[in-house]
Each structure stands twice: as structure tokens, then as C-alpha cells.
Design a protein around this motif. Structure first.
Motif, PDB file in Angstrom:
ATOM      1  N   THR A 152     -22.952 -62.524 -64.953  1.00  0.00           N
ATOM      2  CA  THR A 152     -23.750 -62.912 -63.788  1.00  0.00           C
ATOM      3  C   THR A 152     -25.220 -62.565 -63.994  1.00  0.00           C
ATOM      4  O   THR A 152     -26.102 -63.289 -63.502  1.00  0.00           O
ATOM      5  N   GLN A 153     -25.507 -61.482 -64.705  1.00  0.00           N
ATOM      6  CA  GLN A 153     -26.899 -61.168 -65.042  1.00  0.00           C
ATOM      7  C   GLN A 153     -27.493 -62.288 -65.893  1.00  0.00           C
ATOM      8  O   GLN A 153     -28.643 -62.695 -65.705  1.00  0.00           O
ATOM      9  N   LYS A 184     -28.136 -65.397 -63.756  1.00  0.00           N
ATOM     10  CA  LYS A 184     -29.252 -65.208 -62.824  1.00  0.00           C
ATOM     11  C   LYS A 184     -30.601 -65.181 -63.528  1.00  0.00           C
ATOM     12  O   LYS A 184     -31.576 -65.787 -63.052  1.00  0.00           O
ATOM     13  N   PRO A 233     -30.978 -68.598 -66.710  1.00  0.00           N
ATOM     14  CA  PRO A 233     -30.093 -69.651 -66.197  1.00  0.00           C
ATOM     15  C   PRO A 233     -29.839 -70.806 -67.165  1.00  0.00           C
ATOM     16  O   PRO A 233     -28.737 -71.350 -67.209  1.00  0.00           O
TER      17      PRO A 233
END
Length: 464
Positions: free
Chosen positions: A400-401, A404, A407
Motif C-alpha cells: 500500500t505504501q 500510494k 502509483p
């Protein structure tokens, strides 16, 4: 009175208050020790040593323009430095030594011993706090204690400097050229060549950041594919620029920045205050220099000793693309984006459950901007063992890092070129795609996120 200036991690002329005070008092001799054994013992990266030697060469040439001679002496460790300094003072009839403080415990012990030894030889030593804006010990609670949480420290720091305008003293000497040739011990291997060391280039680097990136720093600093950070950390680490200079430059653009925490540029100032916080902690709690947890309740965390997984992390072969890209950036350039330092540190200490000390040492051995206070503070923050650290149950998900903060996978593709053809849909977690592409040589993930997270939570709970 004959005065000497001793260069340490303050390799600058501009704004170097200790140096300016020394030359104003008549100093025309300066000194720098090449202490490679000591640097090695402190895990200084080869690229940082090269950077320092290049800068010292530049300093010697510039000082010679003003009639100041830089003496470069090989002194393998701190004991040799003490003996060499005493001998130099006797040979040159030195009666006063000026220098900037270093805050690490070995350096402080060296200075305490030297102060006593010099006094016996009727030589005074005057130390300045040139590496900080607020000298360690000057920002305290109402009870006179060191803050253990950053936000109250920051509020007290800002209150202390309310209305303060940073300014730097002018260089007092006119040009009086004398000859100077760099000694052989300053020979460079060129590993840091991509980083300029002359002040003319540095003025441009600082100016570009202040004029083009400062107000966007808060919104861009977390994206490694964007050049949104200052790029000044290597210069701060060696004192080529000072934090006071950077505050002064900031105030030229935003005069009331100290009173405007809502201003976009305040995110940058906040990072400088974090830097101060870690230095104050280092002085207040010398155990931080000795590989101890700040928070002793985590002394019994059962760290795993897995040499193969540690080596995979070091080499950027964990199977997590953002982690691997970050580690390869470090290996290839000697620098790593700040957001990614947190990601890879969290991965090592939480996903792999490997002792933060191993990561801290590896960073110091490879970072161009290696600095004990900030490096130790960052690692203990990520490992949840430090002062005002990330709670142990807050564990970064590297996927998820990645989604985010990278991208489109631009940063990943730059440093993990074997994944260049992976579609955006899979770039952050390519396992399924790679199962269909055996021709792409990329490792399987070392661990599964959920299972690793549960293991880390159990380990930290069990240690309390």
C-alpha cells in the motif's frame, strides 16, 4: 595569542561562526585530521569519506586565498588526534583552539580529555554549537527535563525562537593569496563525484530548492519519483551547510515562518526541528550512541537472526518491489529517499523481525548523508524502540505504501529494471504476473505481509 581553528564536521567557510571568530582573533592556521581508522570504526560510508576529502581539498584552496593555511594531518583515531593536536600546538606556539562541538559520546569524551590536556599546556579550547540552532539542553520542560515526545519539543523550540531572525556573520578577511597544495592523504576515489563540493554549485542547489520546491515540499516530499526533497542532507551531515543558514534562507522567502505552522513551507522547517530533537536526545541519553534501545521495555524483543533474509534485504531482493527499489537506490547512489528509509526500516524490523541495529549499521556504511543522531533516531522510530517512536502495532504495508507513493511504478522501474515491462496493475505486487512470465528473473517474496505482521505483533507483545 596565537589561535588555531580545528575543522570537524563543519566543512564550511560561509556562516561558520567558530571559524569566523577564530580568524577575527588572528587565526591564520586551520587543521583537519584524516582519521580513517576512526571513521571505519564508526561505520562511515566510503562514499561519504570521499565526499569529505573532496570538500577538504576545496576548503584548503579557498582558505589559502585569504591567507589561512589548512594543515591536514593523518591521525588514525581519536587518541592519535589528541597527541597530534597537542604536538601541533607546542610546535606552532598555539594558545587558543576554536572548534565546533560534536555531540556523539566518543567525540564528547575526546573533547573532555583534550580540554584538560590542553589546559596543562596553557592552551584554551573554545567550542561552539555550530551544528544546531538551539544548543542541546536549552529546550526543556518546565521541570527542567528533556522532552520525550517530539510535538511538545517542537512547540517549546518555536516558543524559544519566537521573533528570531537567523543571520550569519560576514567573513572578515580580504584576499591575501598564499600557496597550498593538497597532501596525498586527501586523494579521492571519485565515488562521490556526482555531488559537487564547491560553494558556487551549492548556492545554486540551495537557491533552486528554496525558490522552486520549498512551498511544495509538504505535498511532494513523500513521492520518490519526484525530486521534491531538498537533496541537502549530505551537505548538512558534513556541515558544508549549516541548519542556521537554511533557516536564514527560508526566512528570506517566508520571514514569519517560525510563527506560521500552517504555511506550506513549514513542513520543511519541521524536518529541521526533528533533526534538532535527535541531537538533543543524543546528548541527553548517551546510551543512544552505544546501540541501546531508548525504550528499555523492548530490550527483550526476540529478534530473528536470519543471515539469508538480511542479505536479501541488503541487496534489494526481498520480492517487494518498492523495498527492493529503495535498497538498490542506496547501493547505487549512496542516498535513499526519506519516505523509503521508513518503509525499508519497517520491513526489516517488522516483516523480517531483524534487529534494527543491523539496519542502522548497514545504512551508515552506505549513506552519503550518514549521521548518527538522525540515523539512530530514524531506525529506532521505525523499530518502535525509540523516543516518540511509531507504535509497535502500526506496521507499514509495503504494497500500500508503494501504491500510494509510487502509483505508476516509475521509481520501481528505474531501480528494478527487470520489472520495467510489468503492467501498472501488477507493478506493486507482481507475483501473479510473474507466475506467467518465467523469463523475468525476480525473487519470490521473502514473507507474506499478514503473517509477518502477526509475527511482529506477537514478538513485541511478548517483550513487554
Amino acid at each position: 595569542m596565537t589561535t588555531l581553528f580545528w575543522f570537524r564536521r563543519d566543512l564550511r567557510i560561509y556562516g561558520n561562526e567558530a571559524l569566523i571568530a577564530a580568524v577575527a582573533q588572528g587565526a591564520r592556521d586551520a587543521l583537519f585530521f584524516v582519521s580513517k581508522k576512526q571513521w571505519q570504526q564508526h561505520d562511515a560510508a566510503a562514499i561519504q569519506v570521499d565526499f569529505a576529502l573532496r570538500r577538504v581539498t576545496w576548503l584548503g584552496e579557498q582558505l589559502a586565498r585569504f591567507g589561512v593555511h589548512l594543515h591536514v594531518i593523518e591521525a588514525p583515531d581519536f587518541n592519535d588526534q589528541q597527541q597530534a593536536l597537542l604536538a601541533f600546538c607546542q610546535q606552532h606556539n598555539i594558545s587558543a583552539v576554536f572548534a565546533n562541538r560534536e555531540y556523539e559520546v566518543n567525540e564528547r569524551e575526546r573533547d573532555e580529555t583534550l580540554t584538560a590536556q590542553l589546559a596543562l599546556a596553557q592552551v584554551t579550547i573554545q567550542l561552539f554549537d555550530g551544528d544546531v540552532i538551539a544548543p542541546p539542553g536549552s529546550i526543556r520542560t518546565k521541570q527542567g527535563e528533556m522532552f520525550r515526545v517530539f510535538t511538545p519539543f517542537k512547540k517549546a523550540w518555536l516558543a524559544h525562537f519566537s521573533g528570531y531572525q537567523a543571520h550569519l556573520p560576514k567573513w572578515p578577511l580580504s584576499e591575501q593569496p598564499r600557496s597550498w597544495a593538497p597532501p596525498a592523504c586527501l586523494a579521492s576515489d571519485g565515488s562521490s563525484a556526482k555531488w559537487p563540493v564547491d560553494d558556487s554549485a551549492l548556492v545554486q542547489i540551495v537557491g533552486r530548492f528554496m525558490d522552486e520546491k520549498l512551498v511544495h515540499y509538504g505535498e511532494q516530499r513523500d513521492f520518490p519519483a519526484i525530486k521534491g526533497t531538498s537533496g541537502l542532507s549530505p551537505y548538512l551531515a558534513l556541515g558544508i551547510v549549516s541548519v542556521k543558514q537554511l533557516l536564514a534562507e527560508t526566512q528570506l522567502r517566508v520571514p514569519d515562518i517560525l510563527e506560521r505552522p500552517s504555511h506550506p513551507a513549514f513542513s520543511w522547517l519541521n524536518e529541521l526541528i526533528w533533526r534538532e530533537f535527535y541531537r538533543h536526545l543524543l546528548v541527553e541519553f548517551p546510551k543512544l550512541c552505544k546501540h541501546h534501545n531508548f525504550n528499555s521495555q523492548y530490550n527483550h524483543v526476540a529478534w530473528r537472526d536470519d543471515a539469508a533474509q538480511f542479505q536479501a534485504w541488503c541487496n534489494g531482493k526481498t520480492g517487494y518491489p518498492l523495498v527492493d527499489a529503495a535498497m538498490r537506490q542506496l547501493l547505487q547512489t549512496g542516498w535513499m529517499h526519506n519516505r523509503l528509509r521508513m518503509v525499508v526500516a519497517s520491513f526489516l524490523t517488522k516483516h523480517l523481525l531483524i534487529d534494527w541495529r543491523k539496519g542502522e549499521q548497514f545504512f551508515m556504511q552506505h549513506l552519503l548523508d550518514g549521521d548518527l543522531a538522525s540515523n539512530n533516531g530514524g531506525w529506532q522510530w521505525a523499530a518502535s524502540t525509540g523516543c516518540d517512536a511509531q507504535p509497535y502495532f502500526r506496521i507499514f504495508n509495503p504494497v500500500t505504501q508503494s501504491e500510494k507513493f509510487d502509483p505508476k511504478g516509475e521509481f520501481i522501474r528505474k531501480y528494478v529494471p527487470e520489472l520495467a515491462a510489468v503492467p501498472d496493475k501488477y507493478i506493486h505486487w507482481p507475483e501473479a504476473y510473474l507466475a506467467l512470465r518465467p523469463d523475468i528473473d525476480y525473487p519470490q517474496p521473502l514473507v507474506e505481509h499478514k503473517a509477518a505482521r502477526e509475527r511482529a505483533l506477537a514478538a513485541f507483545k511478548g517483550a513487554i
